[in-house]
Design a protein around this motif. Sequence first.
Motif, PDB file in Angstrom:
ATOM      1  N   LEU A   7       0.826  -1.218   0.000  1.00 39.78           N
ATOM      2  CA  LEU A   7       0.000   0.000   0.000  1.00 39.78           C
ATOM      3  C   LEU A   7       0.855   1.261   0.000  1.00 39.78           C
ATOM      4  O   LEU A   7       0.444   2.299  -0.516  1.00 39.78           O
ATOM      5  N   HIS A   8       2.048   1.166   0.574  1.00 43.35           N
ATOM      6  CA  HIS A   8       2.935   2.337   0.654  1.00 43.35           C
ATOM      7  C   HIS A   8       3.886   2.445  -0.541  1.00 43.35           C
ATOM      8  O   HIS A   8       4.262   3.570  -0.920  1.00 43.35           O
ATOM      9  N   LEU A   9       4.253   1.324  -1.111  1.00 43.21           N
ATOM     10  CA  LEU A   9       5.319   1.345  -2.123  1.00 43.21           C
ATOM     11  C   LEU A   9       4.830   1.326  -3.565  1.00 43.21           C
ATOM     12  O   LEU A   9       5.545   1.787  -4.455  1.00 43.21           O
ATOM     13  N   LEU A  10       3.644   0.792  -3.816  1.00 45.69           N
ATOM     14  CA  LEU A  10       3.163   0.673  -5.196  1.00 45.69           C
ATOM     15  C   LEU A  10       2.084   1.703  -5.499  1.00 45.69           C
ATOM     16  O   LEU A  10       1.296   2.067  -4.623  1.00 45.69           O
ATOM     17  N   ASP A  11       2.047   2.151  -6.766  1.00 48.71           N
ATOM     18  CA  ASP A  11       0.965   3.043  -7.173  1.00 48.71           C
ATOM     19  C   ASP A  11      -0.315   2.231  -7.374  1.00 48.71           C
ATOM     20  O   ASP A  11      -0.319   1.000  -7.226  1.00 48.71           O
ATOM     21  N   ALA A  12      -1.401   2.911  -7.729  1.00 51.54           N
ATOM     22  CA  ALA A  12      -2.704   2.255  -7.828  1.00 51.54           C
ATOM     23  C   ALA A  12      -2.689   1.071  -8.808  1.00 51.54           C
ATOM     24  O   ALA A  12      -3.110  -0.041  -8.454  1.00 51.54           O
ATOM     25  N   PRO A  13      -2.200   1.258 -10.055  1.00 53.27           N
ATOM     26  CA  PRO A  13      -2.170   0.104 -10.965  1.00 53.27           C
ATOM     27  C   PRO A  13      -1.317  -1.043 -10.427  1.00 53.27           C
ATOM     28  O   PRO A  13      -1.679  -2.216 -10.573  1.00 53.27           O
TER      29      PRO A  13
ATOM     30  N   GLN B 239      -2.546  -4.830  -9.872  1.00 52.63           N
ATOM     31  CA  GLN B 239      -1.871  -5.904 -10.619  1.00 52.63           C
ATOM     32  C   GLN B 239      -1.289  -6.951  -9.680  1.00 52.63           C
ATOM     33  O   GLN B 239      -1.346  -8.157  -9.972  1.00 52.63           O
ATOM     34  N   ARG B 240      -0.752  -6.520  -8.552  1.00 56.15           N
ATOM     35  CA  ARG B 240      -0.212  -7.489  -7.586  1.00 56.15           C
ATOM     36  C   ARG B 240      -1.325  -8.380  -7.045  1.00 56.15           C
ATOM     37  O   ARG B 240      -1.157  -9.594  -6.919  1.00 56.15           O
ATOM     38  N   PHE B 241      -2.474  -7.786  -6.737  1.00 60.80           N
ATOM     39  CA  PHE B 241      -3.589  -8.591  -6.230  1.00 60.80           C
ATOM     40  C   PHE B 241      -4.034  -9.618  -7.273  1.00 60.80           C
ATOM     41  O   PHE B 241      -4.249 -10.790  -6.953  1.00 60.80           O
ATOM     42  N   VAL B 242      -4.162  -9.175  -8.513  1.00 58.93           N
ATOM     43  CA  VAL B 242      -4.591 -10.089  -9.586  1.00 58.93           C
ATOM     44  C   VAL B 242      -3.581 -11.215  -9.758  1.00 58.93           C
ATOM     45  O   VAL B 242      -3.944 -12.384  -9.945  1.00 58.93           O
ATOM     46  N   ARG B 243      -2.303 -10.875  -9.666  1.00 60.24           N
ATOM     47  CA  ARG B 243      -1.260 -11.887  -9.833  1.00 60.24           C
ATOM     48  C   ARG B 243      -1.298 -12.929  -8.708  1.00 60.24           C
ATOM     49  O   ARG B 243      -1.149 -14.124  -8.947  1.00 60.24           O
ATOM     50  N   LYS B 244      -1.526 -12.470  -7.484  1.00 59.97           N
ATOM     51  CA  LYS B 244      -1.472 -13.372  -6.337  1.00 59.97           C
ATOM     52  C   LYS B 244      -2.817 -14.022  -6.029  1.00 59.97           C
ATOM     53  O   LYS B 244      -2.871 -15.090  -5.416  1.00 59.97           O
ATOM     54  N   HIS B 245      -3.919 -13.375  -6.419  1.00 61.28           N
ATOM     55  CA  HIS B 245      -5.250 -13.866  -6.040  1.00 61.28           C
ATOM     56  C   HIS B 245      -6.215 -13.776  -7.216  1.00 61.28           C
ATOM     57  O   HIS B 245      -7.335 -13.262  -7.081  1.00 61.28           O
ATOM     58  N   SER B 246      -5.796 -14.276  -8.356  1.00 61.58           N
ATOM     59  CA  SER B 246      -6.630 -14.156  -9.555  1.00 61.58           C
ATOM     60  C   SER B 246      -7.992 -14.819  -9.374  1.00 61.58           C
ATOM     61  O   SER B 246      -8.999 -14.370  -9.925  1.00 61.58           O
TER      62      SER B 246
ATOM     63  N   ARG C 135     -12.008   2.359 -13.310  1.00 65.05           N
ATOM     64  CA  ARG C 135     -11.309   3.014 -14.415  1.00 65.05           C
ATOM     65  C   ARG C 135     -10.087   2.211 -14.852  1.00 65.05           C
ATOM     66  O   ARG C 135      -9.835   2.019 -16.052  1.00 65.05           O
ATOM     67  N   LEU C 136      -9.332   1.687 -13.888  1.00 68.43           N
ATOM     68  CA  LEU C 136      -8.153   0.878 -14.205  1.00 68.43           C
ATOM     69  C   LEU C 136      -8.566  -0.379 -14.976  1.00 68.43           C
ATOM     70  O   LEU C 136      -7.885  -0.801 -15.922  1.00 68.43           O
ATOM     71  N   LYS C 137      -9.684  -0.950 -14.579  1.00 72.38           N
ATOM     72  CA  LYS C 137     -10.155  -2.146 -15.270  1.00 72.38           C
ATOM     73  C   LYS C 137     -10.541  -1.826 -16.721  1.00 72.38           C
ATOM     74  O   LYS C 137     -10.172  -2.537 -17.647  1.00 72.38           O
ATOM     75  N   HIS C 138     -11.247  -0.717 -16.909  1.00 71.29           N
ATOM     76  CA  HIS C 138     -11.686  -0.353 -18.262  1.00 71.29           C
ATOM     77  C   HIS C 138     -10.521   0.106 -19.145  1.00 71.29           C
ATOM     78  O   HIS C 138     -10.581  -0.008 -20.365  1.00 71.29           O
ATOM     79  N   GLN C 139      -9.474   0.611 -18.509  1.00 75.86           N
ATOM     80  CA  GLN C 139      -8.296   1.027 -19.280  1.00 75.86           C
ATOM     81  C   GLN C 139      -7.391  -0.154 -19.622  1.00 75.86           C
ATOM     82  O   GLN C 139      -6.370   0.012 -20.284  1.00 75.86           O
ATOM     83  N   GLY C 140      -7.766  -1.323 -19.156  1.00 74.76           N
ATOM     84  CA  GLY C 140      -6.979  -2.519 -19.463  1.00 74.76           C
ATOM     85  C   GLY C 140      -5.694  -2.616 -18.681  1.00 74.76           C
ATOM     86  O   GLY C 140      -4.753  -3.307 -19.091  1.00 74.76           O
ATOM     87  N   LYS C 141      -5.617  -1.930 -17.526  1.00 80.16           N
ATOM     88  CA  LYS C 141      -4.380  -1.949 -16.748  1.00 80.16           C
ATOM     89  C   LYS C 141      -4.388  -3.050 -15.682  1.00 80.16           C
ATOM     90  O   LYS C 141      -3.519  -3.120 -14.837  1.00 80.16           O
ATOM     91  N   ILE C 142      -5.409  -3.890 -15.730  1.00 82.53           N
ATOM     92  CA  ILE C 142      -5.504  -4.995 -14.788  1.00 82.53           C
ATOM     93  C   ILE C 142      -5.319  -6.296 -15.541  1.00 82.53           C
ATOM     94  O   ILE C 142      -5.986  -6.499 -16.540  1.00 82.53           O
TER      95      ILE C 142
END
Length: 202
Positions: free
Chosen positions: A154-160, A164-171, A195-202
């Motif tokens: 939560l502190h080190l990564l930006d929103a995307p 992306q980390r959540f999707v990778r670990k808990h798809s 918005r991130l989902k619709h922009q294809g960043k997930i």
Amino acid sequence: MPTVDNHPERNVIRVQLKQNVVLKEMNESEWAELEPHLLVVDCPKGDFLLHQGVHEMEQYFILDGILKRVVTNQQAKEMILRFADERSMETSYAAWRLKTPTPYSIICVTKARVVKLPLLQWIAFMEKHEHVKQAFEYDVMHLMSEIMAHTITLHLLDAPGRVQRFVRKHSDLFDRIPKKELASYLNLSPETLSRLKHQGKI
């Protein structure tokens, strides 16, 4: 609340329990010893299994649905620490070991079915079966490590990056968790997540 043996779906429940990450290596005599203590609980969405700040603790094995750990401050602001689903468990074992009240609540994110027993009964059972205790304590350490890694994220990564980390670990969980809950866990607004989902960043 029925015990496993008295439940009309006991055969299905037994199969589900034997897939649990902590219980799957138990033998038949160990099952025969533990099962009479296990109560089956069907919980609606939003139900509290455990309230933050209590001393009376229980052990939960998840059969169906998704649970969350939530910490609430004095201003009623919530932080979700983790999600847990089928084949995993929830506990307040660390609080018991430290002789402190439960530092979080455990709440049903979806409709859920769990099997539970008093934490002291579970501990007494583990003390007689070292391999079960080792599997349990390993899982406790693993999930605490996951919570720490998430907090750092939560502190080190930006929103995307967080998404992306959540999707990778808990798809497997991404499409099962309500987006409002997932956004809260990732410290995003639901609009940003959408918005991130619709922009294809997930």
